[in-house]
Design a protein around this motif. Structure first.
Motif, PDB file in Angstrom:
ATOM      1  N   ALA A  75     -94.573  55.579 -13.568  1.00  0.00           N
ATOM      2  CA  ALA A  75     -94.352  56.916 -14.116  1.00  0.00           C
ATOM      3  C   ALA A  75     -92.905  57.366 -13.957  1.00  0.00           C
ATOM      4  N   LYS A  76     -92.288  56.960 -12.849  1.00  0.00           N
ATOM      5  CA  LYS A  76     -90.913  57.382 -12.584  1.00  0.00           C
ATOM      6  C   LYS A  76     -89.900  56.310 -12.954  1.00  0.00           C
ATOM      7  N   SER A  77     -90.384  55.147 -13.391  1.00  0.00           N
ATOM      8  CA  SER A  77     -89.496  54.016 -13.706  1.00  0.00           C
ATOM      9  C   SER A  77     -88.560  53.712 -12.544  1.00  0.00           C
ATOM     10  N   THR A  78     -89.131  53.669 -11.359  1.00  0.00           N
ATOM     11  CA  THR A  78     -88.325  53.378 -10.182  1.00  0.00           C
ATOM     12  C   THR A  78     -88.943  52.248  -9.359  1.00  0.00           C
ATOM     13  N   MET A  79     -88.099  51.605  -8.614  1.00  0.00           N
ATOM     14  CA  MET A  79     -88.506  50.569  -7.685  1.00  0.00           C
ATOM     15  C   MET A  79     -87.952  50.951  -6.318  1.00  0.00           C
ATOM     16  N   THR A  80     -88.706  50.656  -5.272  1.00  0.00           N
ATOM     17  CA  THR A  80     -88.314  51.041  -3.926  1.00  0.00           C
ATOM     18  C   THR A  80     -88.367  49.831  -3.007  1.00  0.00           C
ATOM     19  N   LEU A  81     -87.427  49.774  -2.095  1.00  0.00           N
ATOM     20  CA  LEU A  81     -87.425  48.752  -1.049  1.00  0.00           C
ATOM     21  C   LEU A  81     -87.434  49.461   0.288  1.00  0.00           C
ATOM     22  N   GLU A  82     -88.552  49.382   0.982  1.00  0.00           N
ATOM     23  CA  GLU A  82     -88.665  49.926   2.329  1.00  0.00           C
ATOM     24  C   GLU A  82     -88.218  48.843   3.306  1.00  0.00           C
ATOM     25  N   MET A  83     -87.209  49.157   4.094  1.00  0.00           N
ATOM     26  CA  MET A  83     -86.658  48.180   5.025  1.00  0.00           C
ATOM     27  C   MET A  83     -86.901  48.661   6.448  1.00  0.00           C
ATOM     28  N   ASN A  84     -87.641  47.888   7.211  1.00  0.00           N
ATOM     29  CA  ASN A  84     -87.962  48.226   8.592  1.00  0.00           C
ATOM     30  C   ASN A  84     -87.436  47.160   9.538  1.00  0.00           C
ATOM     31  N   THR A  85     -87.383  47.528  10.807  1.00  0.00           N
ATOM     32  CA  THR A  85     -86.911  46.601  11.847  1.00  0.00           C
ATOM     33  C   THR A  85     -85.609  45.937  11.411  1.00  0.00           C
ATOM     34  N   LEU A  86     -84.667  46.743  11.000  1.00  0.00           N
ATOM     35  CA  LEU A  86     -83.417  46.223  10.467  1.00  0.00           C
ATOM     36  C   LEU A  86     -82.597  45.518  11.541  1.00  0.00           C
ATOM     37  N   LYS A  87     -81.922  44.466  11.115  1.00  0.00           N
ATOM     38  CA  LYS A  87     -81.084  43.654  11.986  1.00  0.00           C
ATOM     39  C   LYS A  87     -79.645  43.718  11.497  1.00  0.00           C
ATOM     40  N   SER A  88     -78.726  43.349  12.364  1.00  0.00           N
ATOM     41  CA  SER A  88     -77.316  43.377  11.975  1.00  0.00           C
ATOM     42  C   SER A  88     -77.067  42.454  10.777  1.00  0.00           C
ATOM     43  N   GLU A  89     -77.812  41.377  10.692  1.00  0.00           N
ATOM     44  CA  GLU A  89     -77.616  40.439   9.579  1.00  0.00           C
ATOM     45  C   GLU A  89     -78.128  40.977   8.252  1.00  0.00           C
ATOM     46  N   ASP A  90     -78.788  42.126   8.264  1.00  0.00           N
ATOM     47  CA  ASP A  90     -79.197  42.781   7.023  1.00  0.00           C
ATOM     48  C   ASP A  90     -78.061  43.600   6.418  1.00  0.00           C
ATOM     49  N   THR A  91     -76.972  43.736   7.160  1.00  0.00           N
ATOM     50  CA  THR A  91     -75.814  44.458   6.635  1.00  0.00           C
ATOM     51  C   THR A  91     -75.292  43.767   5.382  1.00  0.00           C
ATOM     52  N   ALA A  92     -75.198  44.525   4.302  1.00  0.00           N
ATOM     53  CA  ALA A  92     -74.799  43.940   3.024  1.00  0.00           C
ATOM     54  C   ALA A  92     -74.709  45.036   1.970  1.00  0.00           C
ATOM     55  N   VAL A  93     -74.132  44.673   0.852  1.00  0.00           N
ATOM     56  CA  VAL A  93     -74.263  45.490  -0.357  1.00  0.00           C
ATOM     57  C   VAL A  93     -75.533  45.014  -1.060  1.00  0.00           C
ATOM     58  N   TYR A  94     -76.418  45.939  -1.337  1.00  0.00           N
ATOM     59  CA  TYR A  94     -77.695  45.616  -1.964  1.00  0.00           C
ATOM     60  C   TYR A  94     -77.636  45.968  -3.445  1.00  0.00           C
ATOM     61  N   TYR A  95     -78.092  45.033  -4.276  1.00  0.00           N
ATOM     62  CA  TYR A  95     -78.046  45.197  -5.720  1.00  0.00           C
ATOM     63  C   TYR A  95     -79.454  45.199  -6.298  1.00  0.00           C
ATOM     64  N   CYS A  96     -79.728  46.159  -7.127  1.00  0.00           N
ATOM     65  CA  CYS A  96     -80.940  46.149  -7.934  1.00  0.00           C
ATOM     66  C   CYS A  96     -80.694  45.245  -9.127  1.00  0.00           C
ATOM     67  N   ALA A  97     -81.714  44.499  -9.536  1.00  0.00           N
ATOM     68  CA  ALA A  97     -81.538  43.546 -10.624  1.00  0.00           C
ATOM     69  C   ALA A  97     -82.797  43.462 -11.477  1.00  0.00           C
ATOM     70  N   ALA A  98     -82.611  43.176 -12.747  1.00  0.00           N
ATOM     71  CA  ALA A  98     -83.718  42.988 -13.679  1.00  0.00           C
ATOM     72  C   ALA A  98     -83.662  41.578 -14.243  1.00  0.00           C
ATOM     73  N   SER A  99     -84.818  40.909 -14.259  1.00  0.00           N
ATOM     74  CA  SER A  99     -84.874  39.503 -14.645  1.00  0.00           C
ATOM     75  C   SER A  99     -86.079  39.249 -15.539  1.00  0.00           C
ATOM     76  N   PRO A 100     -86.022  38.206 -16.339  1.00  0.00           N
ATOM     77  CA  PRO A 100     -87.250  37.754 -17.008  1.00  0.00           C
ATOM     78  C   PRO A 100     -88.272  37.396 -15.939  1.00  0.00           C
ATOM     79  N   LEU A 101     -89.521  37.662 -16.184  1.00  0.00           N
ATOM     80  CA  LEU A 101     -90.537  37.517 -15.156  1.00  0.00           C
ATOM     81  C   LEU A 101     -90.591  36.105 -14.583  1.00  0.00           C
ATOM     82  N   GLY A 102     -90.412  35.110 -15.398  1.00  0.00           N
ATOM     83  CA  GLY A 102     -90.506  33.748 -14.912  1.00  0.00           C
ATOM     84  C   GLY A 102     -89.228  33.197 -14.302  1.00  0.00           C
TER      85      GLY A 102
END
Length: 120
Positions: A75-102
């Motif tokens: 309904a909102k045309s949105t995607m969410t990423l819930e990130m828990n128990t974060l670690k220092s190695e999760d530090t990054a620039v995060y990119y949303c991306a759209a791909s063909p399903l396969g």
């Protein structure tokens, strides 16, 4: 024209949580998936997770399985990423991306990226 806009990044302490959102607009040809990739300091961009837009089936890289949860809201045309128990190695620039399903690990469209910093 497909547009993807990320929001929700920031600074968090080790063990903390953050939620990233991606607002999607435009027309996709055929079944597609929305997903997240990330690029840490001095590293190549890597796959994190994706979700089938119609099916809602989630897929994760082993490095985040059990800690991150991907979901989508038609309904909102949105995607969410819930990130828990974060670690220092999760530090990054995060990119949303759209791909063909396969071919979800080879996106055709990218967002501008958003910084996530996990402090130890």
């Amino acid at each position: 024209q497909v547009q993807l806009v990320e929001s929700g990044g920031g600074l968090v302490e080790t063990g903390g949580s953050l939620r990233l959102s991606c607002a999607a607009s435009g027309s996709f040809l055929g079944p597609y998936a929305l997903g997240w990739f990330r690029q840490g300091p001095g590293k190549e961009r890597e796959y994190v997770a994706h979700i089938g837009w119609i099916s809602g089936n989630p897929y994760y890289d082993d490095s985040v399985k059990g800690r991150f949860t991907i979901s989508r809201d038609h309904a909102k045309s949105t995607m969410t990423l819930e990130m828990n128990t974060l670690k220092s190695e999760d530090t990054a620039v995060y990119y949303c991306a759209a791909s063909p399903l396969g071919d979800a690990r080879r996106p055709l469209h990218w967002g501008q990226g958003i910084q996530v910093t996990v402090s130890s």
